[in-house]
Every structure is written in structure tokens, then in C-alpha cells.
Design a protein around this motif. Sequence first.
Motif, short mmCIF file in Angstrom:
data_model
loop_
_atom_site.label_atom_id
_atom_site.label_comp_id
_atom_site.label_asym_id
_atom_site.label_seq_id
_atom_site.Cartn_x
_atom_site.Cartn_y
_atom_site.Cartn_z
N GLN A 66 0.58 -33.05 -17.21
CA GLN A 66 0.62 -31.73 -16.73
C GLN A 66 -0.55 -30.84 -16.49
OE1 GLN A 66 3.25 -29.52 -19.82
NE2 GLN A 66 3.30 -27.78 -18.55
N LYS A 67 -0.69 -30.31 -15.28
CA LYS A 67 -1.93 -29.30 -15.08
C LYS A 67 -1.71 -27.96 -15.35
CE LYS A 67 -4.10 -33.40 -14.08
NZ LYS A 67 -2.88 -34.17 -14.13
N THR A 68 -0.65 -27.22 -14.95
CA THR A 68 -0.19 -26.07 -15.11
C THR A 68 0.50 -25.77 -16.43
OG1 THR A 68 -0.53 -25.63 -12.79
CG2 THR A 68 0.73 -23.94 -13.75
N ASN B 32 -7.10 -12.18 -15.59
CA ASN B 32 -8.52 -12.66 -15.66
C ASN B 32 -8.55 -14.29 -15.99
OD1 ASN B 32 -11.28 -11.44 -14.68
ND2 ASN B 32 -9.88 -9.81 -15.52
N PHE B 33 -7.89 -14.60 -17.23
CA PHE B 33 -7.61 -15.62 -17.86
C PHE B 33 -6.74 -16.55 -17.03
CE2 PHE B 33 -6.32 -18.84 -20.87
CZ PHE B 33 -7.49 -19.23 -21.69
N SER B 34 -5.85 -16.35 -16.31
CA SER B 34 -5.01 -17.05 -15.49
C SER B 34 -5.45 -17.31 -13.95
CB SER B 34 -3.72 -16.45 -15.50
OG SER B 34 -3.55 -15.20 -14.86
N ARG B 35 -6.52 -16.82 -13.82
CA ARG B 35 -7.08 -16.95 -12.51
C ARG B 35 -7.52 -18.45 -12.15
NH1 ARG B 35 -11.55 -12.15 -11.18
NH2 ARG B 35 -9.92 -10.41 -11.54
N THR B 36 -7.20 -18.88 -10.96
CA THR B 36 -7.77 -20.21 -10.42
C THR B 36 -8.98 -19.95 -9.83
OG1 THR B 36 -6.55 -20.14 -8.51
CG2 THR B 36 -5.58 -21.49 -10.42
N SER B 37 -10.03 -19.17 -10.18
CA SER B 37 -11.36 -18.66 -10.00
C SER B 37 -11.89 -18.22 -11.06
CB SER B 37 -11.14 -18.07 -8.85
OG SER B 37 -10.61 -16.58 -8.90
N ALA B 38 -13.27 -17.76 -10.82
CA ALA B 38 -14.10 -17.37 -11.90
C ALA B 38 -13.42 -15.78 -12.41
CB ALA B 38 -15.42 -17.11 -11.57
N PRO B 39 -13.48 -15.55 -13.71
CA PRO B 39 -13.18 -14.01 -14.06
C PRO B 39 -14.12 -12.99 -13.55
CG PRO B 39 -14.02 -15.14 -16.03
CD PRO B 39 -13.98 -16.21 -14.66
N TRP C 211 -16.60 -10.09 -17.82
CA TRP C 211 -16.31 -11.13 -18.78
C TRP C 211 -17.65 -11.96 -19.14
CZ3 TRP C 211 -11.74 -14.57 -19.77
CH2 TRP C 211 -10.69 -13.79 -19.58
N GLY C 212 -18.88 -11.61 -18.50
CA GLY C 212 -19.95 -12.42 -18.98
C GLY C 212 -19.97 -13.59 -18.86
N SER C 213 -20.16 -14.25 -20.11
CA SER C 213 -20.41 -15.77 -20.17
C SER C 213 -18.95 -16.51 -20.67
CB SER C 213 -21.36 -16.20 -21.32
OG SER C 213 -21.24 -15.72 -22.53
N SER C 214 -18.16 -15.49 -20.67
CA SER C 214 -16.74 -16.10 -21.17
C SER C 214 -16.01 -16.79 -20.11
CB SER C 214 -15.89 -14.86 -21.59
OG SER C 214 -16.40 -14.32 -22.94
N ASN C 215 -15.43 -17.96 -20.26
CA ASN C 215 -14.58 -18.85 -19.36
C ASN C 215 -13.27 -18.30 -19.45
OD1 ASN C 215 -16.57 -21.13 -18.49
ND2 ASN C 215 -16.99 -20.99 -20.51
N ASN C 216 -12.70 -18.59 -18.40
CA ASN C 216 -11.12 -18.49 -18.16
C ASN C 216 -10.72 -19.87 -18.52
OD1 ASN C 216 -11.25 -19.60 -15.74
ND2 ASN C 216 -10.72 -17.74 -14.79
N PHE C 217 -9.29 -20.21 -18.50
CA PHE C 217 -8.75 -21.43 -18.62
C PHE C 217 -9.26 -22.42 -17.39
CE2 PHE C 217 -5.40 -24.75 -18.77
CZ PHE C 217 -5.72 -25.21 -20.08
N GLY D 225 -12.13 -26.30 -13.45
CA GLY D 225 -10.93 -26.48 -12.19
C GLY D 225 -9.96 -27.30 -12.07
N MET D 226 -9.75 -28.04 -13.26
CA MET D 226 -8.67 -28.95 -13.31
C MET D 226 -7.42 -28.50 -13.89
SD MET D 226 -10.89 -32.35 -14.18
CE MET D 226 -11.75 -31.77 -15.54
N ALA D 227 -7.10 -27.42 -14.47
CA ALA D 227 -5.89 -26.87 -15.07
C ALA D 227 -5.79 -25.49 -14.82
CB ALA D 227 -5.63 -27.33 -16.20
N SER D 228 -4.52 -24.91 -15.07
CA SER D 228 -4.45 -23.47 -15.00
C SER D 228 -3.44 -22.91 -16.07
CB SER D 228 -4.01 -22.86 -13.58
OG SER D 228 -2.83 -23.69 -13.21
N PHE D 229 -3.67 -21.58 -16.26
CA PHE D 229 -2.70 -21.14 -17.23
C PHE D 229 -1.93 -19.82 -16.51
CE2 PHE D 229 -1.72 -19.91 -21.66
CZ PHE D 229 -1.81 -21.28 -22.28
N ASP D 230 -0.51 -19.76 -16.87
CA ASP D 230 0.36 -18.82 -16.03
C ASP D 230 1.11 -17.98 -16.79
OD1 ASP D 230 1.88 -17.60 -14.11
OD2 ASP D 230 2.91 -19.33 -13.51
N PHE D 231 0.61 -16.73 -16.89
CA PHE D 231 1.31 -15.80 -17.83
C PHE D 231 2.68 -14.83 -17.04
CE2 PHE D 231 -3.01 -16.03 -19.55
CZ PHE D 231 -2.70 -16.25 -20.78
N SER D 232 2.85 -15.12 -15.70
CA SER D 232 3.85 -14.35 -15.13
C SER D 232 5.16 -14.94 -15.56
CB SER D 232 3.75 -14.93 -13.49
OG SER D 232 4.16 -16.23 -13.59
N ILE D 233 6.14 -13.92 -15.62
CA ILE D 233 7.56 -13.93 -16.28
C ILE D 233 8.23 -13.74 -15.12
CG2 ILE D 233 9.37 -13.31 -17.78
CD1 ILE D 233 6.64 -12.30 -19.56
#
Length: 380
Positions: A314-316, A343-350, A354-360, A366-374
Motif C-alpha cells: 500500500q502506498k496511499t 499541507n501534510f497530505s500534499r504530493t509535493s512540498a508543504p 512549514w520551515g524544515s518540517s516534512n509532510n508525509f 515521494g513514494m507514499a501519500s496520506f489522504d484526509f479527504s472524506i
Amino acid sequence: MTYSNAKGKAALCHFSFLLVILFFLHSCSTDSVRDIVMEDALTDDMDNPIEDPLDENGDTEELEAPETGIISFEDGFLLDEDLRLASLVLSQSEYNAFIAGEGDLKLVSEKAYQYLKDDFDFLIILSVEATQPPELFYGRSTGVQNAVTGLGSGTYNNSSAYGSTERLKSIIYMPRSEYIKTGPFLHEIAHTWGNKGFIPTTVGGHWGYASTAGQLGGFDQLEELGGNSYRGQLNGGNGFGTFANGGNSVPYGNLELYLMGLISAEELESIQVAVNPETGSSAGEFTADSITTYTAAGLIAEHGERVPSHANSQKTFKALTVIISMEALSAEKISAINTDLENFSRTSAPDSNWGSSNNFWSATQGMASFDFSISQESVK
């Protein structure tokens, strides 16, 4: 279940008035809705889940969700109009239990599944504390099920105990919504796969004194100081965390990417692990009886290959976010949380703020993503 649309209130009132007039006419004519201390838990409760609400014929009630607007499931439980988060008002005692580290996860999960389908891999529960509560963990990950083999532990499935029929993997609780951005959000997600005994550790559930350099701790360089003394470094600086490394500023390490199913066994690197380590007096320094190197081939021979492999893993990942509070949230707070989730769920940089913080996406290279949409299809 009640659905409300702020923009349609006036029309609804007018329509209701007409219905009242028609009702009386008819009657007369017939006369008749995130280095910080972590604590992680794996729960094995198997209580009966709550049953879905049934209509008088025994069928689950299904109502059409509006295209826009807030969905009110019941008093105090709303789905935001951006369809990215739900908010649940709890009693003072229920809310304070979470702040004391004893929150009832099932109270939230069963409420969610009463109105939403089993479409989510993660349930994210967030309090809205302005500051970190004293003596409370920054984040807790509760394992619900594991169907992956080759991680160092067996498979299990307690999803029914939380109202899920089969999909829910983990429940993450954090006392502040800001931790989506700063961490330990990435850290808590990593506990879905590690450390479940894949390498030896003296720091339960984490990598400890090892060359893992990831969200669950570890260094990327090891210097021998002599006399069984060592210094671990991370990103060129002395010091490292044995259970965490810099919140969301640190991407997932090589071992974490392998256990998540994002890289192949051939890409897994050898790992140095300290034997009987003891923390020293200076940054990154520790003593150990010895340093053992575990090769990828040896680890896979011990635990078996990861199944499913990176080729079909699973990647998403879908997540349901529920914000808990003792009163309705302000529009400004909802907007701020929505922005961080987006920002956390983007498939690009936040965003740059966000400074130095990474999103997922960036933490997984760039190999996986997080989706919050309902989706509206997820509403029962």
C-alpha cells in the motif's frame, strides 16, 4: 442524521413555513448533526463494537450528503464543509481523560463508525490544547491490526473492538493539533510498522542505539572513542535520539522505508546496533559492550521477507481526523487545522512556513501519500 447547509437556511425556513400552511389546509379538509518524550501503546481489547444505527426495518439509514456545507451527524458531532475533518464535543470528564493520558479511544471510534463507513486506515484524534499538557506524552500510537509479515512480530486484528469491520490499522492521539506540522505525527505513523522486534533494542518500540537515523531514533554516523565508548552523530552533528529525532524535520530512515513497504530488500542497508548501551555525559556519547552489525540478508533470513513486498504494498493511506474539544471550535481554529492537514497530505512540498518540517510525501521521498479527504460516499 441531520444535514445542515449554512447557505440554505433561509430557503429551508421558507420551505418549512409553506409545509406548515399546507399541513393545516390538508388537516382542515380531511379532519385528521504531533527530541520529545513519546509514549506508545498497543491495545488488545476485544470488546464488542457499537452497532450501526438501524431503521425500524433493520436497515442502515442512508441519507444523501449535500454537495457543500457542514454535515451535522448529531448535536456536537460535525463534519466540516471542507470534508477533511470531523469535530466532536465531549463532556469535561471525557475530554480531561484524554489530557490525563487515559482517553477512551472507543468512545471516538465508535461514534465515527456510527455515521461513517469503514474506509480509513488511520483514525487521528486531536485535542486542541494551547500548550503541551505537563507529564503527558506528545503522541501515542495504538495498534489496531497488522496484516504484514516480515516485520519482526506476528499478525493480529482487533479492528472490530473499535467499530471497524476490517480496515483500521492504527489510532493516533496527539494533545495539540499543531503537532501535525511540527511532529510527532510522522513518528506516530512510523509505529504502524516499527519497531516490532526487527532489531534488538533497549528502548522499547524504538530503534535505540542503532544506525537507523529515522523517526524512531538512531544515528547515521558512529565514532569509536576507545575503551568501549562511542559517539553517535546525526546529519553531521554530535548527538541523536534513541526514541525520536527532531519531530517532522527528520525524514524516514532506510529501515523505516523498508518496513513501510516502500523500498526493496535489496535496498535495505546493514544496521549497527550497540550491545548493552549506557548513555554518556556528552551529546551522542554512550558506552557499550560491543557493536553488532546486522546485514539485510541476515535480518530477512531471521524474520522472513516482507509480505506484501514493496512491489505491491500500500502506498496511499486514508485517514479520518476527529478534533475533540469541550465546546464548538472557532472557524479560525478549523481553518488552521484544515491548512495543516492539506499541507501534510500534499504530493509535493508543504508551504514555506512549514520551515524544515516534512509532510508525509517528502518524508517518504515521494513514494507514499496520506489522504484526509472524506468523500460523500463514506457517509452512511
